[in-house]
Scaffold this motif. Structure first.
Motif, PDB file in Angstrom:
ATOM      1  N   LEU A  20       0.814  -1.224   0.000  1.00 25.87           N
ATOM      2  CA  LEU A  20       0.000   0.000   0.000  1.00 25.87           C
ATOM      3  C   LEU A  20       0.846   1.272   0.000  1.00 25.87           C
ATOM      4  CD1 LEU A  20      -2.868  -0.905   2.535  1.00 25.87           C
ATOM      5  CD2 LEU A  20      -2.831  -1.155   0.056  1.00 25.87           C
ATOM      6  N   TYR A  23      -0.260   4.545  -1.707  1.00 20.95           N
ATOM      7  CA  TYR A  23      -1.499   5.214  -1.279  1.00 20.95           C
ATOM      8  C   TYR A  23      -1.238   6.422  -0.386  1.00 20.95           C
ATOM      9  CZ  TYR A  23      -4.444   1.986  -3.692  1.00 20.95           C
ATOM     10  OH  TYR A  23      -5.065   1.296  -4.700  1.00 20.95           O
ATOM     11  N   LYS A  26      -1.665   9.614  -2.079  1.00 20.45           N
ATOM     12  CA  LYS A  26      -3.028  10.009  -2.457  1.00 20.45           C
ATOM     13  C   LYS A  26      -3.681  10.905  -1.400  1.00 20.45           C
ATOM     14  CE  LYS A  26      -3.856   5.786  -5.159  1.00 20.45           C
ATOM     15  NZ  LYS A  26      -4.127   6.325  -6.496  1.00 20.45           N
ATOM     16  N   ILE A 319     -11.351   5.033  -2.994  1.00 25.69           N
ATOM     17  CA  ILE A 319     -10.025   4.529  -2.615  1.00 25.69           C
ATOM     18  C   ILE A 319     -10.175   3.201  -1.875  1.00 25.69           C
ATOM     19  CG2 ILE A 319      -7.982   4.972  -1.183  1.00 25.69           C
ATOM     20  CD1 ILE A 319      -8.389   7.980  -1.777  1.00 25.69           C
ATOM     21  N   GLU A 322     -10.764   0.369  -4.217  1.00 26.95           N
ATOM     22  CA  GLU A 322      -9.527  -0.065  -4.889  1.00 26.95           C
ATOM     23  C   GLU A 322      -8.726  -1.025  -4.020  1.00 26.95           C
ATOM     24  OE1 GLU A 322      -6.687   2.866  -6.200  1.00 26.95           O
ATOM     25  OE2 GLU A 322      -8.265   4.042  -7.177  1.00 26.95           O
ATOM     26  N   VAL A 323      -8.618  -0.683  -2.731  1.00 19.89           N
ATOM     27  CA  VAL A 323      -7.738  -1.434  -1.820  1.00 19.89           C
ATOM     28  C   VAL A 323      -8.424  -2.689  -1.283  1.00 19.89           C
ATOM     29  CG1 VAL A 323      -6.472  -1.329   0.367  1.00 19.89           C
ATOM     30  CG2 VAL A 323      -6.476   0.645  -1.177  1.00 19.89           C
ATOM     31  N   LEU A 403      -3.676   3.209   5.279  1.00 22.25           N
ATOM     32  CA  LEU A 403      -3.738   3.852   3.968  1.00 22.25           C
ATOM     33  C   LEU A 403      -2.664   4.914   3.776  1.00 22.25           C
ATOM     34  CD1 LEU A 403      -7.513   4.390   3.055  1.00 22.25           C
ATOM     35  CD2 LEU A 403      -5.828   3.061   1.782  1.00 22.25           C
ATOM     36  N   TYR A 404      -2.347   5.661   4.848  1.00 20.05           N
ATOM     37  CA  TYR A 404      -1.412   6.768   4.641  1.00 20.05           C
ATOM     38  C   TYR A 404      -0.256   6.829   5.628  1.00 20.05           C
ATOM     39  CZ  TYR A 404      -4.889   8.933   7.809  1.00 20.05           C
ATOM     40  OH  TYR A 404      -5.773   9.197   8.827  1.00 20.05           O
TER      41      TYR A 404
END
Length: 421
Positions: A20, A23, A26, A319, A322-323, A403-404
Motif C-alpha cells: 500500500l 497510497y 493520495k 479509494i 480499490e484497496v 492507507l497513509y
C-alpha cells in the motif's frame, strides 16, 4: 509477526515491501511551520483529506453553477440518486448487503433514529445496557431516550464495567449482567471498538447473547468503520451506526452511515420517524400520496442529503474500493504489531499499552499510558512533529492508519517518545 527488528533500516525495508506504499501519496499530509510533513497518527479522530476530494466536490459546484436546480437530474452525477452511488462501496467496507446500508444524517442523530425503531420499552422491559466508558455522546443519547420514555436515566441504564484495576471488558461479565436482568433489558447498545482502549468487541457473540434473552442489539461503529472488518450482516445485529470522518476520511462533521439488518428490511410495522426521502421513489414527488416506506435502510432517511458532503465521502470510498478491507486490515495488523514491538522496547516501567495484545481484538489504534506523565508529554510530542490524541486522565491514542501511515512514521514516533520520556 514476531520477527520485527529495531533500527531505521528495518522500517525502511518494511516500507519498500508495503503493497500500500503508493497510497500515502493520495493523501494531503499536514506540515509544520517549516514545511516539513508531520507524523499524523490521528486518523481515529479525523482522517486525512484524499487529494481527489477537491475534484469530486468541484464537479458538484460546477454543475450547481451551470445547471442550478436541473442538476438534480442533469448533473454529471445526478443529485437525486446521489446517495445511491455510495451504497455498494459503503456496504463492502462494513460487511453488509447494499439493502442494509444508507449514508445519512450524523452519528448521534442516526443513533436516535435507530432507537426510535429498536428501543421498544415496556413498563417491565425498559433498561439499556452500554459499556461504562462508552463514548460520552452515546451515553448522553441513551440516557435521553430513557427520559423521553418516562424512565429514570440512572435506574434504566446498566453499565458493563471493566474489573477493578483493569481497562478492558470481559464478555463473562456482560453475560452475567444480561442473565441477571434478562427480563428487564430492552436494548444492548455497545461501541464496537472502544474509543479509549481500542478494544474491538465480538459483535456476533454479543448479538447472540442479546437475542437469546429477547433484547434488541445495536452497535456504534464510529471507531470501527474503515478500521476493522465489521461483518455487520453476519453479526446479526439489529442496527449499527458510524461516522465517516475518522478512518473513512470524509472531512470534519461529514455525513454518517446506518445499518439495518436485512430481516427488518420489509417490516413496515416498525415504528420510525419518517420524511419524504424514506418514501417510495416512484411517487415521492407526487406530493399528495400517502406515505409508502422504502424497503431496507433507505426507509430510515428523512431528507435529501447534502451533496457536497456525499461527494467527499464518495472520493474516499473509491479509494477503499480499490484497496479492499482485507488488504487494508492485513497491513493494519502488521504496522500496529510493529508499533507495539517498538514501544515495548522502552520498557514496561515507562510505557503501558492498554489496548488488547490480541490483533483480533483491536484495530490500528494503540492507547498508551506513560508512567508519571500528564498532558504536557502530549504537548511536547506534538511540538516534536507527531499529531496524536490525548484522552484524560493519562492516555495518548495513536493510530497508524494503513492507507497513509508508513512504518517509518511509527519508528520515528517511538524515537521521539524515547527522547521525551
Amino acid at each position: 509477526m514476531s520477527d520485527y527488528k529495531t533500527g531505521l533500516d528495518f522500517a525502511k525495508k518494511l516500507d519498500q515491501n508495503d503493497p500500500l506504499k503508493t497510497y500515502r501519496d493520495k493523501f494531503l499530509i499536514p506540515k509544520d511551520k517549516d514545511g516539513n510533513e508531520m507524523i499524523y497518527l490521528c486518523g481515529n479522530s479525523l482522517g486525512l483529506q484524499p487529494k481527489t476530494t477537491k475534484s469530486y466536490i468541484d464537479q458538484e459546484l460546477k454543475d450547481w453553477a451551470n445547471l442550478g436546480v436541473e442538476g438534480h437530474t442533469d448533473a454529471k452525477n445526478p443529485w437525486l440518486p446521489y446517495h445511491e452511488f455510495l451504497t455498494e462501496n459503503m456496504a463492502k467496507v462494513v460487511g453488509a448487503k447494499p439493502i442494509e446500508v444508507v449514508t445519512m444524517n450524523t452519528l448521534t442523530a442516526n443513533l436516535h433514529f435507530m432507537m426510535v425503531s429498536f428501543y421498544k420499552p415496556t413498563s417491565k422491559r425498559y433498561k439499556i445496557v452500554i459499556e461504562a466508558d462508552a463514548f460520552p455522546s452515546d451515553k448522553y443519547a441513551v440516557e435521553s431516550q430513557l427520559r423521553h420514555h418516562g424512565f429514570d436515566d440512572k435506574a434504566g441504564l446498566i453499565l458493563w464495567k471493566p474489573r477493578e484495576g483493569e481497562e478492558l471488558y470481559h464478555y463473562e461479565d456482560l453475560e452475567s449482567i444480561v442473565e441477571q436482568h434478562s427480563d428487564e433489558i430492552a436494548l444492548i447498545m455497545i461501541g464496537n471498538t472502544n474509543y479509549y482502549t481500542g478494544q474491538f468487541f465480538d459483535m456476533k457473540r454479543i448479538t447472540q447473547l442479546g437475542h437469546k434473552h429477547g433484547c434488541m442489539v445495536g452497535f456504534d461503529c464510529a471507531h470501527g468503520a474503515g478500521n476493522v472488518q465489521l461483518n455487520l450482516h453476519d453479526s446479526g445485529a439489529d442496527f449499527a451506526i458510524w461516522c465517516t470522518y475518522k478512518y473513512l476520511n470524509s472531512g470534519p462533521g461529514s455525513l454518517a452511515g446506518a445499518f439495518v439488518h436485512e430481516r427488518h428490511a420489509h417490516d413496515k410495522s416498525l415504528n420510525r420517524f419518517t420524511g419524504w426521502w424514506s418514501h417510495n421513489k416512484q411517487t415521492r414527488f407526487n406530493m399528495r400520496h400517502e406515505f409508502d416506506v422504502l424497503p431496507g435502510a433507505e426507509g430510515w432517511q428523512l431528507s435529501n442529503p447534502p451533496i457536497l458532503s456525499l461527494a467527499a465521502i464518495r472520493a474516499s470510498l473509491d479509494i477503499f474500493a480499490e484497496v479492499g478491507m482485507e488488504v487494508l486490515t492485513e497491513k493494519s495488523r502488521k504496522i500496529t504489531g510493529y508499533f507495539e514491538f517498538l514501544l515495548k522496547q522502552l520498557g514496561e516501567d515507562t510505557i503501558r499499552i492498554i489496548t488488547p495484545e490480541n490483533p483480533k481484538e483491536r484495530g490500528c489504534q494503540l492507547s498508551i499510558q506513560v508512567k508519571n506523565a500528564d498532558k504536557n508529554l502530549h504537548k511536547k510530542l506534538t511540538e516534536a512533529g507527531v499529531i496524536s490524541d490525548w484522552r484524560e486522565p493519562d492516555v495518548i491514542r495513536c493510530a497508524p492508519v494503513p492507507l497513509y501511515n508508513s512504518y517509518q512514521d511509527v519508528y520515528k514516533t517511538v524515537e521521539k517518545l524515547k527522547e521525551l520520556v
